[in-house]
Write a protein that holds these residues in place. Structure first.
Motif, PDB file in Angstrom:
ATOM      1  N   ALA A  38      -9.083  -3.213 -24.291  1.00  0.00           N
ATOM      2  CA  ALA A  38      -8.969  -2.081 -25.254  1.00  0.00           C
ATOM      3  C   ALA A  38      -7.523  -2.178 -25.658  1.00  0.00           C
ATOM      4  CB  ALA A  38      -9.178  -0.882 -24.390  1.00  0.00           C
ATOM      5  N   PRO A  39      -7.586  -1.816 -26.814  1.00  0.00           N
ATOM      6  CA  PRO A  39      -6.122  -1.727 -27.538  1.00  0.00           C
ATOM      7  C   PRO A  39      -5.118  -0.967 -27.116  1.00  0.00           C
ATOM      8  CG  PRO A  39      -7.809  -0.718 -29.032  1.00  0.00           C
ATOM      9  CD  PRO A  39      -8.704  -1.230 -27.851  1.00  0.00           C
ATOM     10  N   ALA A  40      -5.448   0.274 -26.557  1.00  0.00           N
ATOM     11  CA  ALA A  40      -4.538   0.965 -25.763  1.00  0.00           C
ATOM     12  C   ALA A  40      -4.985   1.651 -24.612  1.00  0.00           C
ATOM     13  CB  ALA A  40      -4.319   2.588 -26.857  1.00  0.00           C
ATOM     14  N   GLY A  41      -4.729   0.844 -23.290  1.00  0.00           N
ATOM     15  CA  GLY A  41      -5.049   1.107 -22.247  1.00  0.00           C
ATOM     16  C   GLY A  41      -4.383   2.396 -21.387  1.00  0.00           C
ATOM     17  N   LEU A  42      -4.815   2.423 -20.116  1.00  0.00           N
ATOM     18  CA  LEU A  42      -4.000   3.379 -19.501  1.00  0.00           C
ATOM     19  C   LEU A  42      -2.569   2.974 -19.178  1.00  0.00           C
ATOM     20  CD1 LEU A  42      -6.790   4.404 -16.857  1.00  0.00           C
ATOM     21  CD2 LEU A  42      -6.189   5.743 -18.711  1.00  0.00           C
ATOM     22  N   SER A  43      -1.734   3.789 -19.239  1.00  0.00           N
ATOM     23  CA  SER A  43      -0.492   3.460 -18.637  1.00  0.00           C
ATOM     24  C   SER A  43      -0.305   3.115 -17.227  1.00  0.00           C
ATOM     25  CB  SER A  43       0.387   4.661 -18.594  1.00  0.00           C
ATOM     26  OG  SER A  43       0.409   5.760 -17.746  1.00  0.00           O
ATOM     27  N   GLU A  44       0.873   2.498 -16.701  1.00  0.00           N
ATOM     28  CA  GLU A  44       0.794   2.192 -15.338  1.00  0.00           C
ATOM     29  C   GLU A  44       0.864   3.386 -14.483  1.00  0.00           C
ATOM     30  OE1 GLU A  44       0.991  -0.463 -12.350  1.00  0.00           O
ATOM     31  OE2 GLU A  44       1.074  -1.081 -14.255  1.00  0.00           O
ATOM     32  N   ARG A  45       1.315   4.666 -14.832  1.00  0.00           N
ATOM     33  CA  ARG A  45       1.329   5.756 -14.118  1.00  0.00           C
ATOM     34  C   ARG A  45       0.109   6.323 -13.891  1.00  0.00           C
ATOM     35  NH1 ARG A  45       4.273  10.959 -16.397  1.00  0.00           N
ATOM     36  NH2 ARG A  45       2.714  10.845 -17.827  1.00  0.00           N
ATOM     37  N   ASP A  46      -0.695   6.308 -14.949  1.00  0.00           N
ATOM     38  CA  ASP A  46      -2.141   6.658 -15.060  1.00  0.00           C
ATOM     39  C   ASP A  46      -3.104   5.991 -13.979  1.00  0.00           C
ATOM     40  OD1 ASP A  46      -1.484   8.477 -16.758  1.00  0.00           O
ATOM     41  OD2 ASP A  46      -2.350   7.465 -18.742  1.00  0.00           O
ATOM     42  N   ARG A  47      -2.673   4.649 -14.100  1.00  0.00           N
ATOM     43  CA  ARG A  47      -3.551   3.777 -13.178  1.00  0.00           C
ATOM     44  C   ARG A  47      -3.000   4.027 -11.783  1.00  0.00           C
ATOM     45  NH1 ARG A  47      -2.949  -0.061 -17.410  1.00  0.00           N
ATOM     46  NH2 ARG A  47      -0.829  -1.052 -16.314  1.00  0.00           N
ATOM     47  N   ALA A  48      -1.656   4.428 -11.399  1.00  0.00           N
ATOM     48  CA  ALA A  48      -1.194   4.590 -10.178  1.00  0.00           C
ATOM     49  C   ALA A  48      -1.775   6.018  -9.628  1.00  0.00           C
ATOM     50  CB  ALA A  48       0.372   4.675 -10.121  1.00  0.00           C
ATOM     51  N   VAL A  49      -1.997   7.032 -10.441  1.00  0.00           N
ATOM     52  CA  VAL A  49      -2.552   8.286 -10.073  1.00  0.00           C
ATOM     53  C   VAL A  49      -3.948   8.142  -9.607  1.00  0.00           C
ATOM     54  CG1 VAL A  49      -3.260  10.493 -11.079  1.00  0.00           C
ATOM     55  CG2 VAL A  49      -0.851   9.871 -11.667  1.00  0.00           C
ATOM     56  N   LEU A  50      -4.842   7.145 -10.417  1.00  0.00           N
ATOM     57  CA  LEU A  50      -6.099   7.117 -10.071  1.00  0.00           C
ATOM     58  C   LEU A  50      -6.094   6.275  -8.556  1.00  0.00           C
ATOM     59  CD1 LEU A  50      -7.822   6.112 -13.326  1.00  0.00           C
ATOM     60  CD2 LEU A  50      -8.075   8.196 -12.024  1.00  0.00           C
ATOM     61  N   ALA A  51      -5.204   5.397  -8.493  1.00  0.00           N
ATOM     62  CA  ALA A  51      -5.227   4.637  -7.230  1.00  0.00           C
ATOM     63  C   ALA A  51      -4.917   5.782  -6.060  1.00  0.00           C
ATOM     64  CB  ALA A  51      -4.401   3.532  -7.473  1.00  0.00           C
ATOM     65  N   VAL A  52      -4.056   6.621  -6.157  1.00  0.00           N
ATOM     66  CA  VAL A  52      -3.831   7.462  -4.994  1.00  0.00           C
ATOM     67  C   VAL A  52      -5.065   8.381  -4.881  1.00  0.00           C
ATOM     68  CG1 VAL A  52      -2.663   9.356  -4.522  1.00  0.00           C
ATOM     69  CG2 VAL A  52      -1.281   7.530  -5.465  1.00  0.00           C
ATOM     70  N   GLU A  53      -5.744   8.558  -5.824  1.00  0.00           N
ATOM     71  CA  GLU A  53      -6.974   9.607  -5.607  1.00  0.00           C
ATOM     72  C   GLU A  53      -8.091   8.614  -5.039  1.00  0.00           C
ATOM     73  OE1 GLU A  53      -8.032  13.307  -5.461  1.00  0.00           O
ATOM     74  OE2 GLU A  53      -6.173  12.756  -6.388  1.00  0.00           O
ATOM     75  N   ARG A  54      -8.364   7.442  -5.363  1.00  0.00           N
ATOM     76  CA  ARG A  54      -9.290   6.550  -4.957  1.00  0.00           C
ATOM     77  C   ARG A  54      -9.094   6.621  -3.413  1.00  0.00           C
ATOM     78  NH1 ARG A  54      -7.731   1.909  -6.818  1.00  0.00           N
ATOM     79  NH2 ARG A  54      -8.016   2.693  -8.951  1.00  0.00           N
ATOM     80  N   ARG A  55      -7.872   6.608  -2.657  1.00  0.00           N
ATOM     81  CA  ARG A  55      -7.884   6.461  -1.227  1.00  0.00           C
ATOM     82  C   ARG A  55      -8.140   7.642  -0.562  1.00  0.00           C
ATOM     83  NH1 ARG A  55      -2.131   5.889   1.668  1.00  0.00           N
ATOM     84  NH2 ARG A  55      -3.302   5.181   3.733  1.00  0.00           N
ATOM     85  N   GLY A  56      -8.784   7.467   0.739  1.00  0.00           N
ATOM     86  CA  GLY A  56      -8.832   8.517   1.439  1.00  0.00           C
ATOM     87  C   GLY A  56      -7.669   8.933   2.442  1.00  0.00           C
ATOM     88  N   TRP A  57      -7.682  10.406   2.223  1.00  0.00           N
ATOM     89  CA  TRP A  57      -6.260  10.804   3.203  1.00  0.00           C
ATOM     90  C   TRP A  57      -6.697  11.770   4.204  1.00  0.00           C
ATOM     91  CZ3 TRP A  57      -1.915   8.677   1.360  1.00  0.00           C
ATOM     92  CH2 TRP A  57      -1.940   8.247   0.223  1.00  0.00           C
ATOM     93  N   PRO A  58      -5.988  11.440   5.584  1.00  0.00           N
ATOM     94  CA  PRO A  58      -6.167  12.243   6.546  1.00  0.00           C
ATOM     95  C   PRO A  58      -5.928  13.663   6.332  1.00  0.00           C
ATOM     96  CG  PRO A  58      -4.078  11.078   6.703  1.00  0.00           C
ATOM     97  CD  PRO A  58      -4.576  10.562   5.371  1.00  0.00           C
ATOM     98  N   GLY A  59      -4.963  14.219   5.675  1.00  0.00           N
ATOM     99  CA  GLY A  59      -4.698  15.557   5.190  1.00  0.00           C
ATOM    100  C   GLY A  59      -3.926  15.738   4.182  1.00  0.00           C
ATOM    101  N   PRO A  60      -3.780  16.963   3.743  1.00  0.00           N
ATOM    102  CA  PRO A  60      -3.068  17.324   2.408  1.00  0.00           C
ATOM    103  C   PRO A  60      -1.388  16.736   2.321  1.00  0.00           C
ATOM    104  CG  PRO A  60      -3.628  19.377   3.552  1.00  0.00           C
ATOM    105  CD  PRO A  60      -4.200  18.308   4.339  1.00  0.00           C
ATOM    106  N   GLY A  61      -1.048  17.059   3.724  1.00  0.00           N
ATOM    107  CA  GLY A  61       0.408  16.622   3.930  1.00  0.00           C
ATOM    108  C   GLY A  61       0.813  15.202   3.477  1.00  0.00           C
ATOM    109  N   ALA A  62      -0.169  14.439   3.907  1.00  0.00           N
ATOM    110  CA  ALA A  62       0.051  12.915   3.901  1.00  0.00           C
ATOM    111  C   ALA A  62      -0.069  12.605   2.407  1.00  0.00           C
ATOM    112  CB  ALA A  62      -0.896  12.125   4.682  1.00  0.00           C
ATOM    113  N   LYS A  63      -1.145  13.261   1.691  1.00  0.00           N
ATOM    114  CA  LYS A  63      -1.249  12.866   0.279  1.00  0.00           C
ATOM    115  C   LYS A  63      -0.208  13.355  -0.533  1.00  0.00           C
ATOM    116  CE  LYS A  63      -4.765  13.401  -3.403  1.00  0.00           C
ATOM    117  NZ  LYS A  63      -6.046  14.098  -3.610  1.00  0.00           N
ATOM    118  N   GLU A  64       0.314  14.495  -0.084  1.00  0.00           N
ATOM    119  CA  GLU A  64       1.316  15.115  -1.132  1.00  0.00           C
ATOM    120  C   GLU A  64       2.793  14.245  -0.961  1.00  0.00           C
ATOM    121  OE1 GLU A  64       1.938  19.227  -0.356  1.00  0.00           O
ATOM    122  OE2 GLU A  64       0.046  19.798  -1.244  1.00  0.00           O
ATOM    123  N   ARG A  65       2.913  13.634   0.469  1.00  0.00           N
ATOM    124  CA  ARG A  65       4.029  13.109   0.599  1.00  0.00           C
ATOM    125  C   ARG A  65       4.110  11.720  -0.284  1.00  0.00           C
ATOM    126  NH1 ARG A  65       4.350  13.942   5.394  1.00  0.00           N
ATOM    127  NH2 ARG A  65       2.725  12.470   6.302  1.00  0.00           N
TER     128      ARG A  65
END
Length: 113
Positions: A38-65
């Motif tokens: 695609a001529p204009a893909g996602l930025s590195e930050r956008d891909r990183a946000v999706l990568a964080v969301e893709r992962r499972g987290w034990p609790g909200p504190g770990a994810k926020e950290r």
């Protein structure tokens, strides 16, 4: 060696050379082998946000950290970016499983209100 290539010329005065002629400025996501990028893909930050969301987290504190440490964002800003990403078709092309799951969660929450 030509006059422009003298070794005493500081790097700051030399013009920047691309790593590869014709190479895209940002790496394209690998949606499918052999598919045109695609001529204009996602930025590195956008891909990183999706990568964080893709992962499972034990609790909200770990994810926020992790959001603060890995992305350098406040959780509020992270969720603002994530909300915008869910409406971006490029995000769905990059990671359809995660984006569609988050859209279903968002729609279910909206329906309960």
């Amino acid at each position: 060696m030509t006059a422009a290539e003298t070794p005493d010329t500081p790097d700051a005065e030399r013009p920047a050379e691309p790593a590869e002629p014709g190479a895209p400025a940002e790496p394209a996501c690998s949606a499918a082998p052999g598919a045109p990028a695609a001529p204009a893909g996602l930025s590195e930050r956008d891909r990183a946000v999706l990568a964080v969301e893709r992962r499972g987290w034990p609790g909200p504190g770990a994810k926020e950290r992790a959001i603060r440490e890995r992305l350098g964002l406040s959780p509020t800003r992270y969720y603002q970016l994530l909300g915008a990403l869910l409406d971006d078709p490029r995000a769905a092309e990059h990671d359809p499983v995660t984006v569609n799951r988050l859209r279903r969660v968002r729609d279910a929450r909206r329906a309960r209100r």
